[in-house]
Scaffold this active site. Structure first.
Site, short mmCIF file in Angstrom:
data_model
loop_
_atom_site.label_atom_id
_atom_site.label_comp_id
_atom_site.label_asym_id
_atom_site.label_seq_id
_atom_site.Cartn_x
_atom_site.Cartn_y
_atom_site.Cartn_z
N ARG A 113 93.55 39.51 11.69
CA ARG A 113 93.25 40.26 12.93
C ARG A 113 92.26 41.40 12.73
NH1 ARG A 113 98.92 39.45 13.99
NH2 ARG A 113 99.03 37.60 15.30
N LYS A 135 77.87 43.04 17.51
CA LYS A 135 78.01 41.66 18.00
C LYS A 135 78.19 40.73 16.81
CE LYS A 135 75.54 41.69 22.41
NZ LYS A 135 74.35 41.21 23.15
N GLU A 177 60.91 42.23 17.66
CA GLU A 177 61.98 43.09 18.22
C GLU A 177 61.56 44.56 18.23
OE1 GLU A 177 64.90 42.32 19.66
OE2 GLU A 177 65.16 40.21 19.10
N LYS A 222 68.61 51.85 19.77
CA LYS A 222 69.73 50.94 20.00
C LYS A 222 71.05 51.72 20.09
CE LYS A 222 71.73 46.51 19.15
NZ LYS A 222 71.63 45.18 18.59
N GLU A 232 78.04 45.44 26.94
CA GLU A 232 76.98 44.84 27.74
C GLU A 232 77.38 44.57 29.20
OE1 GLU A 232 74.74 41.88 25.56
OE2 GLU A 232 73.81 41.17 27.39
N ARG A 236 73.12 47.80 28.36
CA ARG A 236 72.81 47.02 27.14
C ARG A 236 71.95 45.79 27.44
NH1 ARG A 236 76.64 46.05 21.83
NH2 ARG A 236 75.11 44.85 20.68
N ASN A 240 67.82 42.72 26.13
CA ASN A 240 67.43 41.32 26.28
C ASN A 240 66.01 41.16 26.81
OD1 ASN A 240 69.91 40.33 25.40
ND2 ASN A 240 70.79 40.65 27.44
N HIS A 243 64.01 38.09 26.11
CA HIS A 243 64.90 37.09 25.56
C HIS A 243 65.21 35.95 26.55
CE1 HIS A 243 65.27 40.04 22.44
NE2 HIS A 243 66.12 39.31 21.75
N HIS A 247 64.60 32.69 24.83
CA HIS A 247 65.66 31.74 24.46
C HIS A 247 65.33 30.33 24.93
CE1 HIS A 247 68.93 35.04 23.93
NE2 HIS A 247 68.34 34.75 22.80
N HIS A 260 62.57 33.44 16.15
CA HIS A 260 63.14 34.19 17.26
C HIS A 260 62.15 35.25 17.77
CE1 HIS A 260 66.12 36.10 19.77
NE2 HIS A 260 65.94 37.26 19.14
N1 GLY Z 1 70.61 41.84 20.31
C1 GLY Z 1 70.96 42.38 21.56
C2 GLY Z 1 72.18 43.23 21.52
O1 GLY Z 1 72.64 43.60 20.46
O2 GLY Z 1 72.73 43.52 22.56
#
Ligand code: GLY
Length: 351
Positions: A113, A135, A177, A222, A232, A236, A240, A243, A247, A260
């Site tokens: 956990r 993430k 990025e 960030k 998000e 947040r 994107n 993206h 994507h 990417h």
């Molecule tokens: N890579 C986008 C984020 O971390 O929200």
């Protein structure tokens, strides 16, 4: 040494940026670890294995490539952790790019956990993006990053010396990025102006001191975003930028043809065109943005059939199936989210 602290709901963690000998970094990471498992990229192991000097039985060497971020490796890493008798007091350390960090982070977040997780990003992309903000994920045949958690690391150690051995194309994918941050800088609402766009004009962008500063700026931007909206639900989403279309470029080419970063740059170009057609920005800003992207000479991406691209964008996990959320530029270094119908995107892109 530069330290940036990230606050999150669950815990705060430091991001330490330092140009130092890899063996010194090793001492720092492992000094107080009781029992641990290291997930390391095969490329990094080949280049830096000797200096890192990690005992063989404590290493899980992950082949390179997005396709390794899968259930099979998730299970293998957990089995390895169980064999080493990792407990709730143990640590999983990720040394590598975004794939290693996402997969190892997902393992750390589910093992008993949740156990401590330390990230050592070794690509520019991972330094400025995936190692910050918690993430974690694995991919399935249904798409990328569909299974995952928000799980914050205990610490992130960034040593720009690792970036020396990145090939030009991999370095540029990270720059994609970085350029994104320059276009969203003001919307990130960091407490002071960081002027990333000016910084991008630095001559020797691969110098380790320049890189340390560049990474620091991106991380501060960030930080500002993820501290305001960790999961998000609103702000947040601006990360994107580029993206949504990017994507779709990756999907239509089966994640094989473009990196990417290259896809994100193409996505930003598309967003600038869309914004101009919607009168959100003027021509001068679009030309300026084009110049910044041209400067780094990214691989040229062809225009794919718009119907197919829209279909792919509608299938994205961030779309509701009817409209597509686009992050569009609204002014110099500012962006906003717009929900656009497929028809309006089609019309704007064919004008
Ligand atoms: N890579 C986008 C984020 O971390 O929200």
């Amino acid at each position: 040494m530069i330290e940036v602290k990230i606050k999150s709901e669950e815990k705060s963690y430091p991001i330490i940026i330092e140009n130092e000998a890899i063996s010194d970094l090793r001492e720092k990471i492992f000094a107080n670890l009781e029992n641990y498992l290291v997930v390391i990229s095969a490329k990094v192991e080949k280049l830096y294995g000797k200096q890192l000097n990690i005992p063989k039985e404590r290493k899980f060497v992950l082949k390179d490539g997005e396709k390794e971020k899968n259930f099979k490796n998730f299970k293998k890493i957990l089995d390895h952790a169980l064999k080493l008798k990792l407990t709730r007091k143990s640590t999983i350390v990720a040394i590598g790019g975004g794939v290693v960090g996402d997969l190892a982070g997902f393992c750390a977040s589910t093992y008993m956990r949740g156990i401590d997780f330390i990230q050592v990003p070794t690509t520019l992309l991972a330094c400025v993006d995936s190692s910050v903000g918690g993430k974690t994920a694995i991919d399935t045949s249904f798409g990328k990053n569909l299974i995952g958690t928000f799980y914050q690391p205990k610490a992130v150690y960034i040593n720009p010396r690792f970036l020396k051995t990145l090939d030009e194309r991999q370095f540029k994918t990270g720059l994609g990025e970085v350029i994104k941050y320059s276009f969203i800088e003001k919307s990130c609402m960091y407490e002071e102006e960081l002027n990333l766009t000016n910084f991008l004009n630095t001559e020797d962008i691969r110098d380790e001191k320049v890189l340390a500063k560049l990474i620091e700026i991106c991380i501060k931007l960030k930080k500002s975003v993820v501290e305001k909206d960790e999961k998000e639900s609103s702000l947040r989403r601006i990360l994107n930028f580029g993206h949504t279309y990017g994507h779709a470029v990756e999907k239509i080419t089966n994640y094989k043809k473009f990196t990417h970063g290259e896809a994100v740059v193409e996505g930003m170009r598309f967003a600038f065109e869309l914004a101009l057609k919607q009168n959100l920005i003027d021509k001068n800003y679009k030309f300026l943005a084009d110049d910044i992207m041209k400067k780094f000479d990214f691989r040229k991406i062809p225009k794919y059939k718009m119907e197919k691209m829209i279909e792919l964008m509608l299938m994205d996990k961030k779309s509701n199936g009817k409209t597509i959320t686009f992050i569009l530029p609204t002014g110099y270094s500012t962006v906003d989210a717009f929900d656009l119908s497929a028809d309006s995107i089609y019309m704007a892109s064919s004008k």
